[in-house]
Scaffold this active site. Structure first.
Site, PDB file in Angstrom:
ATOM      1  N   SER A  38       0.838  -1.186   0.000  1.00 17.45           N
ATOM      2  CA  SER A  38       0.000   0.000   0.000  1.00 17.45           C
ATOM      3  C   SER A  38       0.886   1.254   0.000  1.00 17.45           C
ATOM      4  O   SER A  38       1.773   1.370  -0.847  1.00 17.45           O
ATOM      5  CB  SER A  38      -0.955  -0.039   1.197  1.00 17.45           C
ATOM      6  OG  SER A  38      -1.986   0.900   1.056  1.00 17.45           O
TER       7      SER A  38
ATOM      8  N   ASP B 231      -8.876  -6.829  -4.397  1.00 16.36           N
ATOM      9  CA  ASP B 231      -8.525  -5.448  -4.025  1.00 16.36           C
ATOM     10  C   ASP B 231      -9.195  -4.475  -4.994  1.00 16.36           C
ATOM     11  O   ASP B 231      -8.866  -4.432  -6.174  1.00 16.36           O
ATOM     12  CB  ASP B 231      -7.005  -5.290  -4.062  1.00 16.36           C
ATOM     13  CG  ASP B 231      -6.533  -3.982  -3.442  1.00 16.36           C
ATOM     14  OD1 ASP B 231      -7.347  -3.058  -3.274  1.00 16.36           O
ATOM     15  OD2 ASP B 231      -5.318  -3.888  -3.152  1.00 16.36           O
TER      16      ASP B 231
ATOM     17  N   HIS C 151      -8.425  -5.069  -0.214  1.00 17.29           N
ATOM     18  CA  HIS C 151      -7.091  -4.500  -0.028  1.00 17.29           C
ATOM     19  C   HIS C 151      -6.423  -4.986   1.249  1.00 17.29           C
ATOM     20  O   HIS C 151      -5.219  -5.259   1.277  1.00 17.29           O
ATOM     21  CB  HIS C 151      -7.196  -2.976  -0.023  1.00 17.29           C
ATOM     22  CG  HIS C 151      -5.885  -2.261   0.089  1.00 17.29           C
ATOM     23  ND1 HIS C 151      -4.883  -2.353  -0.860  1.00 17.29           N
ATOM     24  CD2 HIS C 151      -5.402  -1.444   1.060  1.00 17.29           C
ATOM     25  CE1 HIS C 151      -3.854  -1.616  -0.492  1.00 17.29           C
ATOM     26  NE2 HIS C 151      -4.135  -1.056   0.675  1.00 17.29           N
TER      27      HIS C 151
END
Length: 394
Positions: free
Chosen positions: A156, A319, A349
């Site tokens: 991320s 995701d 995610h």
């Protein structure tokens, strides 16, 4: 040994802090005259300093990657299970370093930190980019005497910083692990983030960002909680929310009480507002929006072509915030990357944080490949297991 059956918990050296020796000039040409970097370590740095691994956290994460909650860390490690003796990041072998990102609120200089004159920076805190965050981490690595990381690992927002490390300083990254991240923030990601920023700034307690010297209860916590609710929906998949909550009402609240999914979002909002600063949330979110590894480098393909490290790129199949197509761009563009790896998960995610039984083998494969390559380049070399007890007491 199986990587999903760790043999021992991680033992951290505890919260630490570095003070950078020089002021930090940001890309916006503003200056941070004094920068502190909070960080945590596991294991020992080898005498030749070749065994250091850099682990980079996501938006509301911090340097506490592994271990229980404790002083300075209100939550358990966000990748607990990957670090420790016999684990994927084996602390008998590696020296693991996790810094808190510049702009954060866990020991690293951010909007809540004292600025010139001693008051909190607040609205005067410089606008940051991911490159600014990496510049602070580079200076921190220099202080630790680490010229080259055996591996840089991130997911991320941490993956944004990891890819920026590998593009800006390819000679300092021995291997690269990227998961659930992107080469550049997309329009949709910027839109979701901007909505969260508006929620915080619309809170009367925001006061233009200058609220840190006021009573805690008057801060922009409602706005931060709303931002977290918005964000958390994007972190999970529609299918998981439907299966887990459906249209059920929260037990005990009657026929007109909250839906169970509302209670779930309220819970996560309360958890974040108890431990995170709204100013840091704004600063870090704006840095994420700025992320474009190809900016001023001839575009994303030209930038990714600079990376020299063996690389594993992984996606979470469900995701919807960082869809697998973005990781495919990374895998296609990085010369040393193999085929895109896919983590199967219903969690969206957040699968990169949850599915350790799938993430750990991918990271282990990269580390083993890199170790084998290093051994083949240096015939007869054996790993020096002598430890330097002076380094980890910095």
């Amino acid at each position: 040994m199986s990587h999903d059956t760790p043999t021992a918990p991680a033992t951290s050296a505890g919260p630490r802090s570095l003070t950078l020796p020089q002021p930090l000039w940001t890309e916006s040409r503003e200056v941070l005259p004094e920068v502190h970097v909070g960080y945590e370590t596991w294991g020992r740095l080898a005498p030749d300093r070749s065994n250091a691994v850099l682990v980079l956290h996501a938006l509301t994460g911090d340097s506490h990657v592994a271990g229980p909650a404790g002083p300075g860390f209100p939550t358990p490690g966000w990748w607990d299970g990957l670090i420790g003796p016999g684990r994927t990041l084996d602390t008998d072998r590696y020296f693991v370093v996790a810094p808190n990102a510049l702009g954060g609120c866990r020991g690293t200089t951010g909007p809540a930190s004292p600025g010139p004159g001693g008051r909190a920076w607040g609205s005067g805190f410089p606008r940051l980019t991911v490159r600014d965050q990496v510049a602070a981490e580079v200076a921190g690595a220099d202080l630790l005497g680490i010229e080259r990381w055996a591996a840089v690992v991130g997911g991320s927002m941490g993956g944004m910083r990891a890819v920026e490390w590998a593009v800006t300083h390819p000679d300092r990254v021995g291997a690269l692990f990227l998961i659930a991240t992107t080469a550049a923030a997309s329009a949709e990601q910027i839109a979701w983030c901007s909505t969260q920023l508006h929620a915080i700034r619309a809170d009367p307690g925001w006061s233009g960002g200058d609220y840190h010297d006021r009573p805690a209860e008057s801060g922009p916590w409602r706005g931060l909680g709303l931002a977290r609710r918005i964000a958390h929906v994007t972190y999970r998949s529609e299918a998981e929310l439907a299966t887990r909550f459906g249209r059920d009402r929260q037990p005990g609240e009657g026929p007109h009480g909250r839906y169970a999914v509302e209670s779930y979002l309220d819970h996560h909002a309360a958890k974040l507002t108890a431990r995170f600063d709204a100013g840091s949330y704004v600063s870090l979110t704006e840095a994420m929006n700025s992320h474009d590894v190809g900016r001023d480098r001839g575009g994303v393909p030209a930038a990714l072509a600079r990376i020299t490290a063996p690389t594993v790129v992984a996606a979470v199949d469900s995701d919807r915030l960082y869809p697998p197509s973005q990781q495919q761009t990374l895998a296609d563009g990085i010369p040393g990357a193999g085929p895109l790896r896919v983590v199967e998960s219903p969690y969206g995610h957040d699968g990169f944080l949850i599915e350790l039984d799938q993430v750990a083998p991918l990271l282990a494969e990269l580390l083993e490949h890199t170790a084998n390559t290093d051994r083949s380049k240096t015939p007869g070399r054996t790993r020096n297991t002598e430890l330097d007890p002076t380094v980890t007491r910095r």
